[in-house]
Design a protein around this motif. Sequence first.
Motif, PDB file in Angstrom:
ATOM      1  N   CYS A 279      41.822 -24.430 -48.431  1.00 18.61           N
ATOM      2  CA  CYS A 279      43.128 -23.761 -48.376  1.00 18.61           C
ATOM      3  C   CYS A 279      43.627 -23.363 -49.764  1.00 18.61           C
ATOM      4  CB  CYS A 279      44.154 -24.665 -47.694  1.00 18.61           C
ATOM      5  SG  CYS A 279      43.876 -24.862 -45.922  1.00 18.61           S
TER       6      CYS A 279
ATOM      7  N   PHE B  43      43.092 -19.742 -50.933  1.00 22.18           N
ATOM      8  CA  PHE B  43      43.911 -18.632 -50.452  1.00 22.18           C
ATOM      9  C   PHE B  43      45.073 -18.312 -51.384  1.00 22.18           C
ATOM     10  CE2 PHE B  43      42.384 -20.583 -46.296  1.00 22.18           C
ATOM     11  CZ  PHE B  43      41.274 -19.754 -46.236  1.00 22.18           C
TER      12      PHE B  43
ATOM     13  N   MET C 266      43.838 -17.213 -42.577  1.00 12.98           N
ATOM     14  CA  MET C 266      43.898 -17.048 -44.038  1.00 12.98           C
ATOM     15  C   MET C 266      45.288 -16.625 -44.525  1.00 12.98           C
ATOM     16  SD  MET C 266      40.117 -15.597 -45.125  1.00 12.98           S
ATOM     17  CE  MET C 266      40.195 -14.108 -44.132  1.00 12.98           C
TER      18      MET C 266
ATOM     19  N   THR D 118      48.120 -18.721 -47.035  1.00 16.01           N
ATOM     20  CA  THR D 118      48.731 -18.146 -48.235  1.00 16.01           C
ATOM     21  C   THR D 118      50.249 -18.144 -48.110  1.00 16.01           C
ATOM     22  OG1 THR D 118      46.809 -16.739 -48.646  1.00 16.01           O
ATOM     23  CG2 THR D 118      48.873 -16.080 -49.693  1.00 16.01           C
TER      24      THR D 118
END
Length: 569
Positions: free
Chosen positions: A83, A86, A109, A113
């Motif tokens: 993670c 991202f 994704m 973010t």
Amino acid sequence: MNRVVIVSASVGAGHDGAARELARRLTDHGHTVDIHDYLDMLPGSAGRTLGAAYLRQLQAAPRTWDILLRALQLSRPFAALVCLLFAIAGRRMLHAVRSADLIVSTHPMPSQTLSRLKAKGRVTAPVVTYLTDMSVHRLWVAPNVDLHIALHGVAAEQARRLGARRIAVTGPAVGPAFRPVMNAAERRLARAKFGLPFEGRLALVVAGSWGVGDIADTARDIARIGLATPVVLCGQNETVRRRLADSGEGIALGWIDDMPTLMRACDVVVQNAGGLSSLEALATGLPVITYRCLAGHGRTNAAALDDAGLVPWIRDRDGLTAALTAEPVRAPLSTLCPTVALDGEMTHRETVPVTRSRRRRRLAIVAASTVAFLWLATVGVSLAVAGGFQSVGPASRRGGSVYVLVAMDSTKPMSRSTIEKLAAVHGAAAVSTKALRAQPATVRDLAKAGVTIVNAADGAPYETGVFTGRASIGQVAAGVAAVTGRSPRLMVSNGELDAIDVGIVAMHRERIIVPAATVHCGAAMGHGMKGVILVESTGDCDLEATLDALSAMASRHSVRQASIEELAA
């Protein structure tokens, strides 16, 4: 009037399809909607490279995608490292969502973010994740997302277990054009539009916009059962479309712009990924079944759809026979429109506490390096092997020759006449640890007859294991040398190897063979087979008849039967 920003990712058509339908409904409600592709937010050409690598992974090394998803699901620290990657899209994401009243993500994704940006206080608008899949893996649930919209109670419960704070269950984002056929006349017109036969039952085989998976085998199974004619939607996969068209087993279609009409022309849908096509087929009133599902998300979606009572997961041809004539499943989906939940979210704002970490950049670099190393050592190696690194891959079929490789049966010796037949067609024998221990005399007789011995490690073909199986590569190499006086020069694998496997193979001075096709002993031969053909010889099948059938097929198509020794050079 509110401004809504929807962020999708163009890795397959399902996420984009849901984004477009949500945008249409929100626009009808009077909102201004912008759609962005997350891949365009990644630096340089990284987004397109990522999309191409994902497609190549599904085509060449699908099991690695399954392994990656399992690792993400089981290991929270590993998922946290992934993670962190991202964060590199943060700047462009901020530019895209500036002044938005609501942000909707249809892919994991962008959700990750946006969650990081919410945690920093740089995004204050409500963020909603629309779960396009029936199964929910760990990356789908981001901690600072305000609302997760699920398609069913099964998906909602999975999201809840992974830590989703607020969840709404709504109906799927499927366009109004997907509706049941009104009468026989409309179905007849729909079939005429695509040049489909007016009579008989049609089974629509769908495999996403990329046309990945075992769709040729699915079409062959349906055609041989004889209860329906397979209509195979190959999407952008022109290679598979041409192969199916040449085989004559069903009707092969390329990219189709009018899916609602095509679905109304058919009687049942057979799918392998559990994505948007499944929901569209259900909205059209068709029975839907999962068969030969994709690795990774295909299997998890198949299980979730089956648990929900929406789409049965068929695991063998006997089950397929019954499912092809089954009635549509009547399990209910929610009738609540997703835009109702989205409208409500624009009036519901929660303050997410701002968190800061002085080690954030260092952790991001460590995460990127770790993930890149793991990818290169596993998926990257598998893709390299499929492309020809230390191997003779499926590209061998471009040479215009066929190379017969028989997986040796460990339960019974191979007869003298079969050995002579195998030698006559320049065939080779794949020997596993089990076969070597059980039939050393047969291995010796094969070598004396001039049959090339190929290392099959602990299976034919070999596939990597995290902790097991690797030692068998060397065990077979040493065992064959002891029995025949000559070490094997080739090893057969399905192409899913990691760096350790490739290193062991190289240490034994072998090259890797990736079969172009695998056939069961006694099965009918496909049309125009080329390259390395792996024949699975188990049970009481007539191996000599299968070898004769392969020779006849090669003769009909003017394909040279060559010795696999040529590939060891």
